[in-house]
Write a protein that holds these residues in place. Structure first.
Motif, PDB file in Angstrom:
ATOM      1  N   ALA A 125       0.827  -1.201   0.000  1.00  0.00           N
ATOM      2  CA  ALA A 125       0.000   0.000   0.000  1.00  0.00           C
ATOM      3  C   ALA A 125       0.868   1.261   0.000  1.00  0.00           C
ATOM      4  CB  ALA A 125      -0.937  -0.009   1.202  1.00  0.00           C
ATOM      5  N   LYS A 126       1.957   1.221   0.780  1.00  0.00           N
ATOM      6  CA  LYS A 126       2.864   2.370   0.815  1.00  0.00           C
ATOM      7  C   LYS A 126       3.511   2.575  -0.547  1.00  0.00           C
ATOM      8  CE  LYS A 126       4.047   2.244   5.746  1.00  0.00           C
ATOM      9  NZ  LYS A 126       5.138   2.051   6.734  1.00  0.00           N
ATOM     10  N   LEU A 127       3.891   1.479  -1.186  1.00  0.00           N
ATOM     11  CA  LEU A 127       4.505   1.595  -2.508  1.00  0.00           C
ATOM     12  C   LEU A 127       3.527   2.172  -3.508  1.00  0.00           C
ATOM     13  CD1 LEU A 127       6.914   1.023  -4.357  1.00  0.00           C
ATOM     14  CD2 LEU A 127       5.991  -1.260  -4.739  1.00  0.00           C
ATOM     15  N   ALA A 128       2.280   1.710  -3.447  1.00  0.00           N
ATOM     16  CA  ALA A 128       1.265   2.232  -4.366  1.00  0.00           C
ATOM     17  C   ALA A 128       1.026   3.716  -4.110  1.00  0.00           C
ATOM     18  CB  ALA A 128      -0.029   1.439  -4.206  1.00  0.00           C
ATOM     19  N   SER A 129       1.000   4.117  -2.833  1.00  0.00           N
ATOM     20  CA  SER A 129       0.817   5.528  -2.501  1.00  0.00           C
ATOM     21  C   SER A 129       1.978   6.368  -3.021  1.00  0.00           C
ATOM     22  CB  SER A 129       0.675   5.685  -0.987  1.00  0.00           C
ATOM     23  OG  SER A 129       0.559   7.041  -0.634  1.00  0.00           O
ATOM     24  N   LYS A 130       3.189   5.810  -2.899  1.00  0.00           N
ATOM     25  CA  LYS A 130       4.356   6.537  -3.391  1.00  0.00           C
ATOM     26  C   LYS A 130       4.295   6.698  -4.909  1.00  0.00           C
ATOM     27  CE  LYS A 130       8.115   5.409  -1.408  1.00  0.00           C
ATOM     28  NZ  LYS A 130       9.332   4.675  -0.991  1.00  0.00           N
ATOM     29  N   GLN A 131       3.845   5.669  -5.604  1.00  0.00           N
ATOM     30  CA  GLN A 131       3.716   5.758  -7.052  1.00  0.00           C
ATOM     31  C   GLN A 131       2.670   6.794  -7.449  1.00  0.00           C
ATOM     32  OE1 GLN A 131       2.840   1.773  -8.198  1.00  0.00           O
ATOM     33  NE2 GLN A 131       4.933   1.033  -7.946  1.00  0.00           N
ATOM     34  N   GLU A 132       1.569   6.870  -6.686  1.00  0.00           N
ATOM     35  CA  GLU A 132       0.551   7.876  -6.961  1.00  0.00           C
ATOM     36  C   GLU A 132       1.098   9.286  -6.761  1.00  0.00           C
ATOM     37  OE1 GLU A 132      -2.722   6.994  -4.489  1.00  0.00           O
ATOM     38  OE2 GLU A 132      -3.312   5.169  -5.559  1.00  0.00           O
ATOM     39  N   GLU A 133       1.936   9.481  -5.732  1.00  0.00           N
ATOM     40  CA  GLU A 133       2.532  10.796  -5.484  1.00  0.00           C
ATOM     41  C   GLU A 133       3.466  11.197  -6.622  1.00  0.00           C
ATOM     42  OE1 GLU A 133       3.476  14.386  -3.636  1.00  0.00           O
ATOM     43  OE2 GLU A 133       1.828  12.955  -3.336  1.00  0.00           O
ATOM     44  N   VAL A 134       4.265  10.230  -7.094  1.00  0.00           N
ATOM     45  CA  VAL A 134       5.157  10.520  -8.224  1.00  0.00           C
ATOM     46  C   VAL A 134       4.354  10.908  -9.457  1.00  0.00           C
ATOM     47  CG1 VAL A 134       6.825   9.478  -9.810  1.00  0.00           C
ATOM     48  CG2 VAL A 134       7.013   9.060  -7.352  1.00  0.00           C
ATOM     49  N   GLU A 135       3.266  10.180  -9.705  1.00  0.00           N
ATOM     50  CA  GLU A 135       2.430  10.483 -10.861  1.00  0.00           C
ATOM     51  C   GLU A 135       1.781  11.859 -10.726  1.00  0.00           C
ATOM     52  OE1 GLU A 135       0.505  10.041 -14.505  1.00  0.00           O
ATOM     53  OE2 GLU A 135       2.197   8.953 -13.593  1.00  0.00           O
ATOM     54  N   ARG A 136       1.353  12.232  -9.494  1.00  0.00           N
ATOM     55  CA  ARG A 136       0.736  13.541  -9.272  1.00  0.00           C
ATOM     56  C   ARG A 136       1.745  14.659  -9.550  1.00  0.00           C
ATOM     57  NH1 ARG A 136       0.202  17.422  -5.518  1.00  0.00           N
ATOM     58  NH2 ARG A 136       1.734  16.406  -4.164  1.00  0.00           N
ATOM     59  N   ARG A 137       2.976  14.498  -9.062  1.00  0.00           N
ATOM     60  CA  ARG A 137       3.997  15.515  -9.291  1.00  0.00           C
ATOM     61  C   ARG A 137       4.339  15.625 -10.782  1.00  0.00           C
ATOM     62  NH1 ARG A 137       8.378  14.599  -4.355  1.00  0.00           N
ATOM     63  NH2 ARG A 137       6.936  15.100  -2.636  1.00  0.00           N
ATOM     64  N   ARG A 138       4.342  14.497 -11.470  1.00  0.00           N
ATOM     65  CA  ARG A 138       4.628  14.540 -12.892  1.00  0.00           C
ATOM     66  C   ARG A 138       3.557  15.321 -13.650  1.00  0.00           C
ATOM     67  NH1 ARG A 138       3.856  11.669 -17.672  1.00  0.00           N
ATOM     68  NH2 ARG A 138       2.155  10.481 -16.734  1.00  0.00           N
ATOM     69  N   GLN A 139       2.290  15.111 -13.268  1.00  0.00           N
ATOM     70  CA  GLN A 139       1.202  15.838 -13.911  1.00  0.00           C
ATOM     71  C   GLN A 139       1.297  17.331 -13.644  1.00  0.00           C
ATOM     72  OE1 GLN A 139      -0.901  14.678 -16.029  1.00  0.00           O
ATOM     73  NE2 GLN A 139      -0.403  12.494 -15.835  1.00  0.00           N
ATOM     74  N   LEU A 140       1.655  17.708 -12.407  1.00  0.00           N
ATOM     75  CA  LEU A 140       1.815  19.136 -12.084  1.00  0.00           C
ATOM     76  C   LEU A 140       2.953  19.756 -12.877  1.00  0.00           C
ATOM     77  CD1 LEU A 140       1.290  19.078  -8.201  1.00  0.00           C
ATOM     78  CD2 LEU A 140      -0.266  19.985  -9.930  1.00  0.00           C
ATOM     79  N   ALA A 141       4.064  19.010 -13.030  1.00  0.00           N
ATOM     80  CA  ALA A 141       5.197  19.535 -13.793  1.00  0.00           C
ATOM     81  C   ALA A 141       4.821  19.723 -15.259  1.00  0.00           C
ATOM     82  CB  ALA A 141       6.390  18.589 -13.662  1.00  0.00           C
ATOM     83  N   LEU A 142       4.073  18.767 -15.810  1.00  0.00           N
ATOM     84  CA  LEU A 142       3.639  18.898 -17.199  1.00  0.00           C
ATOM     85  C   LEU A 142       2.692  20.087 -17.366  1.00  0.00           C
ATOM     86  CD1 LEU A 142       3.029  15.159 -18.165  1.00  0.00           C
ATOM     87  CD2 LEU A 142       4.886  16.640 -18.930  1.00  0.00           C
ATOM     88  N   LYS A 143       1.821  20.306 -16.375  1.00  0.00           N
ATOM     89  CA  LYS A 143       0.897  21.431 -16.447  1.00  0.00           C
ATOM     90  C   LYS A 143       1.651  22.759 -16.394  1.00  0.00           C
ATOM     91  CE  LYS A 143      -3.214  23.338 -14.196  1.00  0.00           C
ATOM     92  NZ  LYS A 143      -4.184  23.177 -13.079  1.00  0.00           N
ATOM     93  N   ALA A 144       2.647  22.845 -15.501  1.00  0.00           N
ATOM     94  CA  ALA A 144       3.428  24.077 -15.399  1.00  0.00           C
ATOM     95  C   ALA A 144       4.209  24.339 -16.682  1.00  0.00           C
ATOM     96  CB  ALA A 144       4.376  23.993 -14.201  1.00  0.00           C
ATOM     97  N   LEU A 145       4.776  23.273 -17.259  1.00  0.00           N
ATOM     98  CA  LEU A 145       5.523  23.425 -18.504  1.00  0.00           C
ATOM     99  C   LEU A 145       4.604  23.874 -19.634  1.00  0.00           C
ATOM    100  CD1 LEU A 145       8.131  23.078 -20.116  1.00  0.00           C
ATOM    101  CD2 LEU A 145       7.523  20.679 -20.446  1.00  0.00           C
TER     102      LEU A 145
END
Length: 341
Positions: free
Chosen positions: A289-309
């Motif tokens: 569950a922790k690993l899945a949560s960490k993967q979701e956080e990475v995906e969220r940050r990636r989406q924010l970076a793409l939006k800012a770019l």
């Protein structure tokens, strides 16, 4: 006293006993009818229960029923014991639905491959009796159980003869293959040889690439410890890996399977590490569950970076703002640093 047996395991046991008894009665009837014939009485064909490749078109249900037919009491005891012990554990670990799927895969796929093999054998050698070979027994199902245990508890050690012999679960599939291969070559039990290999390979492919992992929401088990090469001794694993990598890349190019992502490999390795360490199920699920949560956080940050770019690309002027005023005054130095007059 009530015996607590899961439903699919109970159905397997009852099916094995029922079809074996039915086969014995049919065989006894065939023996009695052929008593005065010159045909060898010890080998009557029961095509409506056992799988006969040349007659499987007329009796298609034998693709399933032949797995539950044992031809002697010893094989019946071995199979029922294996089903009882393995089925109870696997069905409770995976659930009845997933366990039933494994049983179907390990029953239908190997028998279909055996039909093709014997028909091809008969055509190539021009020996039509090969296509009339009766096939029965749960060898493919036993191979499937060993693959499943290697997937779930590979590092568990089984002690035999009061601890004199100790074997890890991950070594059992190879021992099983060696015994059936040796028996097939030396004693002519080629049906056991084929069913053993086909059962192991078909079950491995299903668990490796297609079984849904509800804990992490992915398909298959991409862990390095469950690669096909790990079924063999360390000495020959590099050579097996080369062949398996070629087959894997070819299957991906043909769109038969989907390549494993980095996230799937990391998640599967995490699960495999938990299993090898003997961690309780609750701890294992917590780590997943922790690993899945960490993967979701990475995906969220990636989406924010793409939006800012994307926003910066839409407004290029905002990223190159000139200085407000080139003649702006420099802040005055503190009194202690002002030059004396």
């Amino acid at each position: 006293m009530r015996i607590n047996i899961p439903p699919i395991t109970r159905a397997l046991l009852l099916s094995t006993i029922f079809f074996t008894v039915l086969y014995a009665l049919a065989r006894w009837n065939a023996l009695s009818q052929n008593a005065g014939d010159a045909v060898p009485a010890f080998s009557p064909s029961i095509p409506f229960l056992t799988l006969v490749p040349s007659m499987s078109v007329y009796y298609p249900w034998t693709i399933v029923t032949s797995t539950f037919v044992e031809q002697n009491v010893l094989n019946l005891l071995i199979n029922t014991t294996a089903v009882y012990l393995s089925g109870k554990y696997l069905e409770r670990a995976w659930g009845s639905r997933d366990f039933a799927t494994i049983v179907v895969v390990a029953t239908v796929v190997p028998n279909l491959l055996v039909i093709f093999t014997y028909v091809l054998w008969a055509v190539v050698t021009r020996n039509t009796t090969r296509a009339d070979t009766p096939i029965a027994g749960a060898i493919s199902l036993q191979a499937a159980f060993l693959v499943a245990f290697k997937n779930l508890v590979p590092e568990h050690t089984v002690s035999l003869y009061k601890g004199t012999i100790k074997v890890r679960v991950k070594h059992f599939p190879f021992i099983f293959l060696i015994l059936n291969t040796f028996s097939g070559i030396v004693f002519g039990t080629d049906t056991a040889l084929l069913l053993g290999w086909y059962g192991l390979i078909s079950t491995f492919i299903y668990l490796r690439f297609f079984k849904y992992q509800s804990e992490v929401g992915t398909k298959g088990d991409a862990s390095e410890t469950f690669a096909f090469a790990t079924f063999f001794p360390n000495v020959i694993q590099p050579f097996v890996s080369i062949f398996c990598d070629y087959i894997y890349n070819l299957a991906c190019q043909l769109k038969i399977i989907s390549p494993f992502s980095d996230e799937a490999i990391a998640s599967s390795n995490e699960q495999a590490t938990a299993r090898e360490g003997g961690l309780p199920v609750a701890i294992n699920q917590n780590r997943v569950a922790k690993l899945a949560s960490k993967q979701e956080e990475v995906e969220r940050r990636r989406q924010l970076a793409l939006k800012a770019l994307d926003e910066r690309l839409r407004n290029p002027a905002s990223s190159h703002d000139p200085t407000p005023d080139s003649t702006s005054t420099v802040p005055a130095a503190p009194p202690s640093e002002q030059p004396s007059k």
